[in-house]
Design a protein around this motif. Sequence first.
Motif, PDB file in Angstrom:
ATOM      1  N   MET A  37      -4.624  -6.764   3.387  1.00  0.00           N
ATOM      2  CA  MET A  37      -3.634  -7.382   2.508  1.00  0.00           C
ATOM      3  C   MET A  37      -4.181  -7.511   1.092  1.00  0.00           C
ATOM      4  O   MET A  37      -3.512  -7.143   0.115  1.00  0.00           O
ATOM      5  CB  MET A  37      -3.232  -8.762   3.040  1.00  0.00           C
ATOM      6  N   ALA A  38      -5.409  -8.013   0.963  1.00  0.00           N
ATOM      7  CA  ALA A  38      -5.993  -8.211  -0.362  1.00  0.00           C
ATOM      8  C   ALA A  38      -6.235  -6.881  -1.065  1.00  0.00           C
ATOM      9  O   ALA A  38      -5.896  -6.713  -2.245  1.00  0.00           O
ATOM     10  CB  ALA A  38      -7.301  -8.993  -0.236  1.00  0.00           C
ATOM     11  N   LEU A  45      -0.910  -3.643  -7.400  1.00  0.00           N
ATOM     12  CA  LEU A  45      -0.640  -4.270  -8.695  1.00  0.00           C
ATOM     13  C   LEU A  45      -1.289  -3.500  -9.842  1.00  0.00           C
ATOM     14  O   LEU A  45      -0.877  -3.636 -10.995  1.00  0.00           O
ATOM     15  CB  LEU A  45      -1.124  -5.722  -8.693  1.00  0.00           C
ATOM     16  N   CYS A  46      -2.280  -2.686  -9.513  1.00  0.00           N
ATOM     17  CA  CYS A  46      -2.900  -1.827 -10.535  1.00  0.00           C
ATOM     18  C   CYS A  46      -2.076  -0.564 -10.790  1.00  0.00           C
ATOM     19  O   CYS A  46      -2.435   0.246 -11.655  1.00  0.00           O
ATOM     20  CB  CYS A  46      -4.313  -1.439 -10.105  1.00  0.00           C
ATOM     21  N   GLY A  47      -1.007  -0.403 -10.024  1.00  0.00           N
ATOM     22  CA  GLY A  47      -0.106   0.721 -10.263  1.00  0.00           C
ATOM     23  C   GLY A  47      -0.292   1.911  -9.356  1.00  0.00           C
ATOM     24  O   GLY A  47       0.355   2.945  -9.556  1.00  0.00           O
ATOM     25  N   ALA A  48      -1.162   1.809  -8.359  1.00  0.00           N
ATOM     26  CA  ALA A  48      -1.376   2.939  -7.457  1.00  0.00           C
ATOM     27  C   ALA A  48      -0.143   3.158  -6.578  1.00  0.00           C
ATOM     28  O   ALA A  48       0.477   2.197  -6.125  1.00  0.00           O
ATOM     29  CB  ALA A  48      -2.600   2.691  -6.579  1.00  0.00           C
ATOM     30  N   PRO A  49       0.210   4.408  -6.318  1.00  0.00           N
ATOM     31  CA  PRO A  49       1.415   4.712  -5.525  1.00  0.00           C
ATOM     32  C   PRO A  49       1.152   4.624  -4.022  1.00  0.00           C
ATOM     33  O   PRO A  49       1.202   5.626  -3.297  1.00  0.00           O
ATOM     34  CB  PRO A  49       1.751   6.142  -5.952  1.00  0.00           C
ATOM     35  N   LEU A  50       0.869   3.429  -3.545  1.00  0.00           N
ATOM     36  CA  LEU A  50       0.600   3.252  -2.121  1.00  0.00           C
ATOM     37  C   LEU A  50       1.892   3.403  -1.321  1.00  0.00           C
ATOM     38  O   LEU A  50       2.994   3.297  -1.856  1.00  0.00           O
ATOM     39  CB  LEU A  50      -0.017   1.878  -1.867  1.00  0.00           C
ATOM     40  N   ALA A  51       1.743   3.618  -0.024  1.00  0.00           N
ATOM     41  CA  ALA A  51       2.918   3.756   0.845  1.00  0.00           C
ATOM     42  C   ALA A  51       2.586   3.202   2.222  1.00  0.00           C
ATOM     43  O   ALA A  51       1.491   3.423   2.745  1.00  0.00           O
ATOM     44  CB  ALA A  51       3.339   5.222   0.957  1.00  0.00           C
ATOM     45  N   LEU A 144      11.256  -9.766  -3.741  1.00  0.00           N
ATOM     46  CA  LEU A 144       9.949 -10.186  -4.244  1.00  0.00           C
ATOM     47  C   LEU A 144       9.653 -11.644  -3.896  1.00  0.00           C
ATOM     48  O   LEU A 144       8.515 -11.993  -3.555  1.00  0.00           O
ATOM     49  CB  LEU A 144       9.874  -9.986  -5.759  1.00  0.00           C
ATOM     50  N   VAL A 145      10.660 -12.495  -3.982  1.00  0.00           N
ATOM     51  CA  VAL A 145      10.457 -13.909  -3.640  1.00  0.00           C
ATOM     52  C   VAL A 145      10.050 -14.050  -2.180  1.00  0.00           C
ATOM     53  O   VAL A 145       9.106 -14.783  -1.846  1.00  0.00           O
ATOM     54  CB  VAL A 145      11.733 -14.729  -3.929  1.00  0.00           C
ATOM     55  N   HIS A 146      10.737 -13.342  -1.292  1.00  0.00           N
ATOM     56  CA  HIS A 146      10.438 -13.498   0.133  1.00  0.00           C
ATOM     57  C   HIS A 146       9.102 -12.856   0.511  1.00  0.00           C
ATOM     58  O   HIS A 146       8.358 -13.403   1.340  1.00  0.00           O
ATOM     59  CB  HIS A 146      11.582 -12.932   0.975  1.00  0.00           C
ATOM     60  N   VAL A 147       8.783 -11.718  -0.082  1.00  0.00           N
ATOM     61  CA  VAL A 147       7.471 -11.120   0.179  1.00  0.00           C
ATOM     62  C   VAL A 147       6.370 -12.047  -0.319  1.00  0.00           C
ATOM     63  O   VAL A 147       5.341 -12.228   0.337  1.00  0.00           O
ATOM     64  CB  VAL A 147       7.369  -9.737  -0.494  1.00  0.00           C
ATOM     65  N   THR A 148       6.603 -12.660  -1.482  1.00  0.00           N
ATOM     66  CA  THR A 148       5.616 -13.595  -2.031  1.00  0.00           C
ATOM     67  C   THR A 148       5.476 -14.815  -1.131  1.00  0.00           C
ATOM     68  O   THR A 148       4.363 -15.319  -0.916  1.00  0.00           O
ATOM     69  CB  THR A 148       6.026 -14.022  -3.453  1.00  0.00           C
ATOM     70  N   ARG A 149       6.597 -15.290  -0.595  1.00  0.00           N
ATOM     71  CA  ARG A 149       6.533 -16.428   0.341  1.00  0.00           C
ATOM     72  C   ARG A 149       5.642 -16.086   1.532  1.00  0.00           C
ATOM     73  O   ARG A 149       4.752 -16.864   1.906  1.00  0.00           O
ATOM     74  CB  ARG A 149       7.945 -16.789   0.824  1.00  0.00           C
ATOM     75  N   LEU A 150       5.860 -14.921   2.113  1.00  0.00           N
ATOM     76  CA  LEU A 150       5.063 -14.522   3.273  1.00  0.00           C
ATOM     77  C   LEU A 150       3.586 -14.381   2.900  1.00  0.00           C
ATOM     78  O   LEU A 150       2.698 -14.831   3.630  1.00  0.00           O
ATOM     79  CB  LEU A 150       5.586 -13.198   3.836  1.00  0.00           C
ATOM     80  N   MET A 151       3.334 -13.760   1.751  1.00  0.00           N
ATOM     81  CA  MET A 151       1.959 -13.498   1.347  1.00  0.00           C
ATOM     82  C   MET A 151       1.207 -14.789   1.025  1.00  0.00           C
ATOM     83  O   MET A 151       0.087 -15.006   1.499  1.00  0.00           O
ATOM     84  CB  MET A 151       1.952 -12.554   0.138  1.00  0.00           C
ATOM     85  N   VAL A 152       1.824 -15.658   0.231  1.00  0.00           N
ATOM     86  CA  VAL A 152       1.135 -16.883  -0.180  1.00  0.00           C
ATOM     87  C   VAL A 152       0.921 -17.808   1.016  1.00  0.00           C
ATOM     88  O   VAL A 152      -0.143 -18.432   1.159  1.00  0.00           O
ATOM     89  CB  VAL A 152       1.912 -17.603  -1.300  1.00  0.00           C
ATOM     90  N   GLY A 244       0.964  -3.971   5.191  1.00  0.00           N
ATOM     91  CA  GLY A 244       2.381  -3.933   4.832  1.00  0.00           C
ATOM     92  C   GLY A 244       2.754  -4.959   3.779  1.00  0.00           C
ATOM     93  O   GLY A 244       3.571  -4.688   2.891  1.00  0.00           O
ATOM     94  N   ILE A 245       2.158  -6.148   3.865  1.00  0.00           N
ATOM     95  CA  ILE A 245       2.442  -7.179   2.863  1.00  0.00           C
ATOM     96  C   ILE A 245       1.935  -6.735   1.496  1.00  0.00           C
ATOM     97  O   ILE A 245       2.625  -6.853   0.482  1.00  0.00           O
ATOM     98  CB  ILE A 245       1.805  -8.522   3.273  1.00  0.00           C
ATOM     99  N   GLY A 246       0.717  -6.204   1.453  1.00  0.00           N
ATOM    100  CA  GLY A 246       0.155  -5.766   0.178  1.00  0.00           C
ATOM    101  C   GLY A 246       0.942  -4.638  -0.452  1.00  0.00           C
ATOM    102  O   GLY A 246       1.209  -4.636  -1.663  1.00  0.00           O
ATOM    103  N   VAL A 247       1.357  -3.679   0.365  1.00  0.00           N
ATOM    104  CA  VAL A 247       2.089  -2.513  -0.139  1.00  0.00           C
ATOM    105  C   VAL A 247       3.450  -2.913  -0.717  1.00  0.00           C
ATOM    106  O   VAL A 247       4.002  -2.209  -1.568  1.00  0.00           O
ATOM    107  CB  VAL A 247       2.250  -1.472   0.993  1.00  0.00           C
ATOM    108  N   SER A 248       3.968  -4.045  -0.295  1.00  0.00           N
ATOM    109  CA  SER A 248       5.276  -4.494  -0.793  1.00  0.00           C
ATOM    110  C   SER A 248       5.281  -4.725  -2.297  1.00  0.00           C
ATOM    111  O   SER A 248       6.347  -4.803  -2.913  1.00  0.00           O
ATOM    112  CB  SER A 248       5.687  -5.792  -0.085  1.00  0.00           C
TER     113      SER A 248
END
Length: 348
Positions: A37-38, A45-51, A144-152, A244-248
Amino acid sequence: MTRSLLLRRCMTVLISAAGVAIFLLLDLPLPFLFGPMAASLVIALCGAPLAGLGQVSIAARSVLGVAIGTSVTPALVAELPSMLASVALVPLYIVVIGLIGVPFFRKVCGFDLVTAFYAAMPGGAADMTIFGQEAGANVRQLSLVHVTRLMVIMVVAPIILVNVYGVGLTHPIGPPASDLPVWELVIMAVAAIVGWKGGERIGLFGAAILGPLLVSAILSLAGILHLRPPREALLAAQFLIGMGIGVSYVGVTLRELRNTVAGGAAFVVILAALAGAVTEFVTLTGLAPPVEGFLSFIPGGQAEMSMLALVSGADLSFVVVHHLTRILVVILGAPVLFRLLRRAQPPD
């Protein structure tokens, strides 16, 4: 699958594996969950095209479904009436979250009413995004709000478990595959696939978890399944869920990070405080032990909270019953409540 997508997925897996290695090297908690996840979050967030891995990642949730289902025993069924009092608090808890969350997202984050409402609802991220889209919400903000909720929550909850409740996160999550009979492994695999795909066919919400949960619970009650899925499968599930959370966060702009993601993270702080208050109440009234109470009322993802229950040694079934109730109440009640709220709004 295109060559480009394959390369992006391979890069994502390698980055996530590096995250596991770093967490293991530094002896950090839950390396197979937090490491991917980290690592994927930072690189995204650095802009890499992860999938993400698509259906493979979804399949990871079926492993958790089987793990939960196999914990459903006749002894647990006999205990269900004792959970009713705390389960009855769940709808009230959801209402309180909504009463705080909707004004928060409207006034602090500047969301429109539709987006604010579905952003505040502590349901499944996918379900709330779909409902919000149908009602005219800003889908990007909502997701984004819900993914952030899960991640945080996934970051905050273990910290609270360790530092507030004194719980270690090293409880064995399952036996090694070599200790399980081959026939039981085969039955688990069949239960996962049949439950997942069968659930999708009938339109079951959260089919990847709930389908395998129901099938394996029936097999457990029938005395056919006796053990949880092997440790290796549960670690793989942790890896895929964390990744999956990180890739979101792929494609998130600086403006979205500053406004939407920061707002979602701030709301999680409020949710954590509410969960702490409810935990204190259910503990003092004898409705639940502290750890089970906290994990039952912190509104994280069902899969993620189930995993935390496993590694903390909490009563998995108690936690799952409360989260299923929360998800069900939100899914059934949110659209109805929103229509009532919209009617109550004065015309422009």
